[in-house]
Scaffold this active site. Structure first.
Site, short mmCIF file in Angstrom:
data_model
loop_
_atom_site.label_atom_id
_atom_site.label_comp_id
_atom_site.label_asym_id
_atom_site.label_seq_id
_atom_site.Cartn_x
_atom_site.Cartn_y
_atom_site.Cartn_z
N GLU A 172 41.06 42.22 45.05
CA GLU A 172 41.11 41.25 44.11
C GLU A 172 40.45 40.11 44.48
OE1 GLU A 172 41.60 40.35 41.27
OE2 GLU A 172 43.60 40.95 40.39
N ASP A 173 39.89 39.54 43.54
CA ASP A 173 39.14 38.01 43.47
C ASP A 173 39.95 37.03 43.86
OD1 ASP A 173 40.26 38.16 41.02
OD2 ASP A 173 38.54 37.82 39.96
N ASP A 207 46.67 34.61 41.48
CA ASP A 207 47.35 33.21 40.97
C ASP A 207 48.66 33.27 40.56
OD1 ASP A 207 46.91 30.73 39.56
OD2 ASP A 207 46.57 31.58 37.52
N PHE A 249 40.81 25.73 38.62
CA PHE A 249 40.22 26.86 38.22
C PHE A 249 38.94 26.91 38.70
CE2 PHE A 249 37.76 29.32 34.96
CZ PHE A 249 38.56 30.28 34.53
N ARG A 257 29.49 34.45 37.17
CA ARG A 257 29.96 35.30 38.21
C ARG A 257 29.05 35.48 39.23
NH1 ARG A 257 34.25 38.27 36.00
NH2 ARG A 257 34.18 38.62 33.87
#
Ligand code: 5GP
Length: 190
Positions: free
Chosen positions: A108-109, A112, A161, A174
């Site tokens: 996963e990036d 959260d 964020f 990205r």
């Protein structure tokens, strides 16, 4: 070269600050790849990247593995607000591979709330892999809503964020080589 110089000129003015430089990301992924190679000695890994954000992490991690590895991809989407997860997950693209009996690592990036990964773990576990572990480049511990054992973590970050290195805002950024925050006015412009 400063961290900002590493950002394509097109995006440079949108960046508020660079949180994690590309050098640090590179070194961390190399370290995680070495750890994973040790942990899986003598076994093959199936890396499952969660699209789209994890595409760069997966590509870089795979190049640091010294055990056999195959790759597959899933795409999921969560309903709800643009910059937070609602926990309702929809599978947009499922795996091509049958994972039964395989050693799976979900890549996963960012974790959260953890709701997306929690859903994926339950979903993939029901397909009876030999083992299932999690790797995330970033995690925001203060935002966690579910208890999720992420074995391979790159960096813990505060509740901000971020974009870059696979992570987008409105499908942009990205391609930044680092992890950065955006100037507040950028959000108004999308
Ligand atoms: P979770 O289900 O853990 O709350 O959300 C995970 C997903 O939310 C990530 O895969 C990512 O798509 C998105 N997300 C969470 N935090 C951020 C962030 O800081 N930046 C970006 N670009 N996406 C984020």
């Amino acid at each position: 070269m400063s961290d900002l110089d590493a950002i394509p000129a097109l995006h440079r003015d949108d960046i508020e600050s660079v949180l994690i430089s590309s050098d640090r990301i590179e070194a961390k992924i190399a370290e995680l790849g070495a750890r994973m190679s040790q942990d899986y000695t003598g076994r093959d890994i199936l890396l499952v990247a969660v699209l789209k954000g994890a595409f760069l992490v997966m590509a870089d991690l795979a190049r640091h593995l010294e055990v056999g590895c195959s790759v597959d991809f899933m795409a999921v989407s969560s309903y709800g607000a643009a910059t937070s997860s609602s926990g309702v997950v929809r599978i947009l693209k499922d795996l091509d591979t049958d994972i039964e009996g395989k050693h799976v690592v979900i890549v996963e990036d960012i974790v959260d709330s953890g709701l997306t990964l929690d859903y994926l773990v339950k979903n993939l576990r029901s397909r009876k892999p030999a083992s299932l572990e999690l790797m995330a480049l970033l995690t925001k511990p203060s935002r966690r809503e579910v208890d999720l054992p992420v074995k391979y973590v790159g960096f813990e970050i505060p509740d901000v964020f971020v974009v870059g290195y696979g992570l987008d805002y409105d499908e942009r950024y990205r391609n930044l080589p680092c992890i950065a925050t955006l100037k507040p006015e950028v959000y108004g412009a999308a």
